[in-house]
Design a protein around this motif. Structure first.
Motif, PDB file in Angstrom:
ATOM      1  N   GLU A 288      73.225  55.425  48.889  1.00 44.52           N
ATOM      2  CA  GLU A 288      74.445  55.489  48.226  1.00 44.52           C
ATOM      3  C   GLU A 288      74.354  54.904  47.066  1.00 44.52           C
ATOM      4  O   GLU A 288      73.557  53.661  46.570  1.00 44.52           O
ATOM      5  CB  GLU A 288      75.839  55.013  48.809  1.00 44.52           C
ATOM      6  N   TRP A 289      74.870  55.238  45.637  1.00 44.55           N
ATOM      7  CA  TRP A 289      74.800  54.656  44.317  1.00 44.55           C
ATOM      8  C   TRP A 289      75.689  53.337  44.442  1.00 44.55           C
ATOM      9  O   TRP A 289      76.749  53.388  44.884  1.00 44.55           O
ATOM     10  CB  TRP A 289      75.032  55.554  43.371  1.00 44.55           C
TER      11      TRP A 289
ATOM     12  N   GLN B 223      66.780  63.338  48.251  1.00 46.39           N
ATOM     13  CA  GLN B 223      65.313  62.752  47.357  1.00 46.39           C
ATOM     14  C   GLN B 223      65.571  62.979  45.987  1.00 46.39           C
ATOM     15  O   GLN B 223      64.800  62.067  45.119  1.00 46.39           O
ATOM     16  CB  GLN B 223      64.308  64.043  47.991  1.00 46.39           C
ATOM     17  N   ILE B 224      66.122  63.856  45.254  1.00 53.06           N
ATOM     18  CA  ILE B 224      66.376  63.938  43.986  1.00 53.06           C
ATOM     19  C   ILE B 224      67.009  62.589  43.486  1.00 53.06           C
ATOM     20  O   ILE B 224      66.675  62.006  42.441  1.00 53.06           O
ATOM     21  CB  ILE B 224      67.393  65.186  43.486  1.00 53.06           C
ATOM     22  N   MET B 225      68.106  62.249  44.279  1.00 51.47           N
ATOM     23  CA  MET B 225      68.728  60.856  43.935  1.00 51.47           C
ATOM     24  C   MET B 225      67.827  59.739  43.784  1.00 51.47           C
ATOM     25  O   MET B 225      67.968  59.045  42.921  1.00 51.47           O
ATOM     26  CB  MET B 225      69.834  60.795  44.878  1.00 51.47           C
ATOM     27  N   VAL B 226      66.912  59.644  44.956  1.00 49.28           N
ATOM     28  CA  VAL B 226      66.029  58.730  44.921  1.00 49.28           C
ATOM     29  C   VAL B 226      64.900  58.414  43.768  1.00 49.28           C
ATOM     30  O   VAL B 226      64.877  57.561  43.221  1.00 49.28           O
ATOM     31  CB  VAL B 226      65.207  58.581  46.394  1.00 49.28           C
TER      32      VAL B 226
ATOM     33  N   GLN C  57      68.128  65.617  36.154  1.00 47.94           N
ATOM     34  CA  GLN C  57      68.713  65.210  34.947  1.00 47.94           C
ATOM     35  C   GLN C  57      70.526  65.309  35.349  1.00 47.94           C
ATOM     36  O   GLN C  57      71.330  64.452  35.020  1.00 47.94           O
ATOM     37  CB  GLN C  57      68.709  66.414  34.037  1.00 47.94           C
ATOM     38  N   THR C  58      70.688  66.241  36.159  1.00 49.71           N
ATOM     39  CA  THR C  58      72.338  66.384  36.601  1.00 49.71           C
ATOM     40  C   THR C  58      72.581  65.078  37.544  1.00 49.71           C
ATOM     41  O   THR C  58      73.411  64.388  37.210  1.00 49.71           O
ATOM     42  CB  THR C  58      72.260  67.518  37.708  1.00 49.71           C
ATOM     43  N   ALA C  59      71.528  64.483  38.389  1.00 49.46           N
ATOM     44  CA  ALA C  59      71.906  63.138  39.270  1.00 49.46           C
ATOM     45  C   ALA C  59      72.073  62.036  38.226  1.00 49.46           C
ATOM     46  O   ALA C  59      72.947  61.147  38.483  1.00 49.46           O
ATOM     47  CB  ALA C  59      70.674  63.410  40.012  1.00 49.46           C
ATOM     48  N   ARG C  60      71.155  61.865  37.293  1.00 44.73           N
ATOM     49  CA  ARG C  60      71.482  60.771  36.076  1.00 44.73           C
ATOM     50  C   ARG C  60      72.861  61.017  35.621  1.00 44.73           C
ATOM     51  O   ARG C  60      73.515  59.946  35.511  1.00 44.73           O
ATOM     52  CB  ARG C  60      70.112  60.957  35.269  1.00 44.73           C
TER      53      ARG C  60
END
Length: 541
Positions: free
Chosen positions: A500-501, A391-394, A371-374
Motif C-alpha cells: 500500500e502507498w 509489481q508495477i507499483m513496486v 507511468q500510470t502508477a506514478r
C-alpha cells in the motif's frame, strides 16, 4: 435419481452458451436443487494455461489451481457449483488418459478407438461428478459449435448418455442463432438446420434457446417449434438485455425456462425467488443516479474477455455500493505515447474516479503502466493493482522513491542490476510453462490498520494466485524504510502478498487475483472498497 442437462450451440460460436448454462444453474438452485457445472472444451490443449488471452480470453483459476476456460468464472459468479480441475474437460486430457491406459495394457490388447474408448472416458468423467451424493443436477456445456469435427466424440458421448439414462433423466438444451438480416427480417432457417444437424447425430433437443437481438415473437416461436419438433413452450427467446448479464436468469425465468426443465425432468420444486435476488441487480443498474468511472490500464485491451473476471468484479463492487459502473479500458502503450509526445496525464485521467492496473505477462506496455502508477500515486487517485499491477507499483516506487532508476522485473530485464521483482530460486531453471506458476487458493496474513484489513475485516484471508514472479526479498527492507507499506505476506512471512502507498487515500496492490472469488451477490472485499474510495474521490459518496 440424478439428472443431467447438456447444453450445446449451433450456427456459430460465442453465442453465450456459458451464460445460458450458468443462468440455468441459477434458476435450478433458486428452486432448491444442488447443481454441478462442467465445461467441455474440444481443443487439444490440456488446459487453458498457455493459451493467449487474444485467442481465448482470460484464464480462470479454481481453488485447486486448475487453469480453466473463462466459462467456469461464469459458473462461479452465478451458482454455488463446486469447481475444480475435474470440472474442466479438454480433448487433451481425454486422449492423454486413454493413451496412458493403452500403454499400461488396461485394454487387454484391444484396438483402441474413438468409440467406445474415447467416448467411455468422456462419459466416465461426466458421470463420476454427477453421481456424487451431494449433487442433484449436472449441467454440462459442450464448447464449440455443432458440426465442428472436434465436437463429434463429445456429442456421441452425450447421445449415449441420453439413450442410456432416458429423456426423463437426461435433457438436451440447444442454443442457436436467429439472425436479423438487412431490412430487419428475422430468419429461422439457420436454427432449423442446426437442430437438423443435432438430430442427424442422434440427439433431439428438448429445449431450444434462440439467440436474437429482440425478443422473439410468438409466431416465430411457433414456426420454429413446427420445423424442429420441439414443444412450443420449450422454444425460448435468448435476446439481448440492456442492463447487465445478471438480468439473464430473470429473462429466462419470465419465459418459464425453470418450469419447463423441471417438467421435462420430473422435478418437484419450491417456488422460485429469482426476481427478488437477481432482479434487484438489474434495478440498481437501471435506477441508480450515481455512476462511478473507472479506468483500467492494461495490455490486452482489444479483446473484451481478456479481463473478464476483473470486469465483472468491478460491476460487483458497484452493485455493493448501489451505483452503476462505467469502465473504460486504456491500452498502456497509449499512455507511453502521450508521455513521449510531452503530454501530461492530468487531462486524460480527469474523467475517472479510480484507476485499476490488472495482470499480464511480457514487457510490452510496461512503461505505460509504470507511468500510470506514478500519476495515481502523486495525484492521490484511488489505484488498485492486481498481480502484475502490484509489481508495477513496486517498480514505480523503487524508481521514484528509492532512486533506483533501473529498478525492474527480471521478467522484463533478465540481466538488470536492480530486479525488485524476480523469480523464486526454485523456479529459475524451470523451462516448461504449463502449470509451473504459483496457482490456486492459499492463505495470506494481513496487518491490522491497513486498507487490506479494513476491507476484509480479518488478519487471515484466502485468495487465489496465478503468477510466476514475486517481490524480491532483497529489497523488502529498503522499500519498507522508504515508506512502502507491506500490508500482507504469506503466513510464514517469506513472500509479499500486498502493498500500500503511504499518505494516500487508497493505493493497494495485491499479488493474488481477488476477482476470482467475487460474485454479484457478494462482491470481493477489495473491489467493494476500491469502488467506495473512488466514489469518495469524485465527491459522489
Amino acid at each position: 435419481m440424478k439428472k443431467y442437462i447438456f447444453v450445446t450451440g449451433g450456427v456459430c460460436s460465442s453465442l453465450g452458451k456459458g451464460l445460458a448454462s450458468a443462468s440455468l444453474g441459477t434458476l435450478l438452485e433458486n428452486r432448491g436443487f444442488s447443481v454441478c457445472m462442467i465445461k467441455i472444451d474440444p481443443y487439444i490443449n490440456v488446459d487453458a494455461g498457455t493459451m493467449s488471452p487474444y485467442q481465448h480470453g482470460e484464464v480462470y483459476v479454481t481453488d485447486d489451481g486448475a487453469e480453466t476456460d473463462l466459462d467456469l468464472g461464469n459458473y462461479a459468479r452465478f451458482t454455488h457449483s463446486p469447481l475444480s480441475a475435474a470440472h474442466s474437460i479438454t480433448t487433451g486430457q481425454i486422449y492423454d488418459a486413454v493413451i496412458r491406459k493403452e500403454r499400461e495394457g488396461k485394454f487387454l490388447g484391444k484396438c483402441v478407438q474413438v468409440v467406445p474408448h474415447i467416448t467411455d472416458e468422456i462419459k466416465r468423467r461426466i458421470l463420476s461428478l454427477g453421481e456424487k451424493p451431494e449433487i442433484e443436477i449436472t449441467i454440462v456445456e459442450i464448447g464449440g459449435t455443432v458440426g465442428d469435427i472436434e465436437s463429434i466424440p463429445y456429442l456421441e458421448a452425450v447421445r449415449q448418455i441420453i439413450h442410456e439414462k432416458g429423456h426423463g433423466v437426461a435433457l438436451s438444451v440447444h442454443l442457436t442463432l436467429v439472425p436479423t438480416v438487412t431490412g430487419g427480417e428475422v430468419k429461422t432457417k439457420p436454427t432449423q438446420h442446426s437442430v437438423k444437424e443435432m438430430r442427424e447425430i442422434g440427439i433431439q433437443p428438448d429445449v431450444l434457446l434462440c439467440r436474437c437481438q429482440e425478443e422473439l415473437p410468438a409466431d416465430l416461436k411457433r414456426k420454429i417449434s413446427q420445423f424442429t419438433n420441439i414443444d412450443h413452450d420449450c422454444v425460448l427467446s435468448a435476446h439481448d438485455v440492456d442492463t447487465t448479464i445478471y438480468e439473464i436468469p430473470v429473462v429466462y425465468h419470465h419465459q418459464g425456462m425453470d418450469e419447463v426443465v423441471c417438467r421435462k425432468l420430473g422435478l418437484r420444486s419450491r417456488k422460485s425467488k429469482i426476481t427478488n435476488t437477481w432482479g434487484r441487480l438489474a434495478d440498481i443498474h437501471k435506477n441508480s443516479k450515481t455512476t462511478v468511472n473507472i479506468a483500467m490500464v492494461g495490455k490486452y485491451i482489444e479483446l473484451a474477455d481478456a479481463y473478464k473476471s476483473v470486469d465483472e468484479a468491478l460491476v460487483h463492487g458497484a452493485f455493493a455500493n448501489e451505483v452503476r459502473l462505467k469502465l473504460t479500458k486504456v491500452d498502456s502503450e497509449d499512455i507511453e505515447q502521450k508521455i513521449a509526445a510531452g503530454e501530461t496525464l492530468d487531462e486524460f485521467f480527469a474523467p475517472y474516479d479510480g484507476i485499476l492496473i490488472p495482470g499480464g505477462f511480457g514487457s510490452r506496455g510496461i512503461l505505460g503502466m509504470v507511468q500510470t502508477a506514478r500519476f495515481a500515486r502523486e495525484k492521490k487517485i484511488p489505484c488498485f493493482g492486481i498481480c502484475l499491477g502490484l509489481q508495477i507499483m513496486v517498480i514505480e516506487y523503487s524508481r521514484s522513491i528509492l532512486g533506483l532508476k533501473d529498478a525492474d522485473s527480471s521478467e522484463f530485464r533478465p540481466e538488470g542490476n536492480n530486479s525488485v521483482i524476480s523469480l523464486l530460486e526454485e523456479q529459475v531453471d524451470v523451462t516448461a510453462y504449463g502449470g509451473t506458476m504459483r496457482l490456486g487458493l492459499s492463505e495470506s496474513h494481513v496487518n491490522e490498520g491497513t486498507h487490506m484489513f479494513k476491507a476484509y475485516g480479518s488478519t487471515t484471508i484466502h485468495e487465489r494466485h496465478r503468477h510466476r514472479y514475486e517481490v524480491s526479498n532483497s529489497y523488502r527492507e529498503a522499500l519498507s524504510e522508504a515508506g512502502l507499506i507491506l500490508s500482507g505476506t504469506t503466513p510464514d512471512g517469506s513472500l509479499v502478498e500486498s502493498v500500500e502507498w503511504p499518505d494516500h487515500p487508497w493505493g493497494v496492490g495485491v499479488q493474488f487475483h481477488p476477482e476470482f472469488t467475487s460474485s454479484p451477490i457478494k462482491a470481493g472485499p477489495l473491489f467493494k472498497d476500491f469502488i467506495l474510495h473512488s466514489l469518495k474521490n469524485s465527491g459522489k459518496k
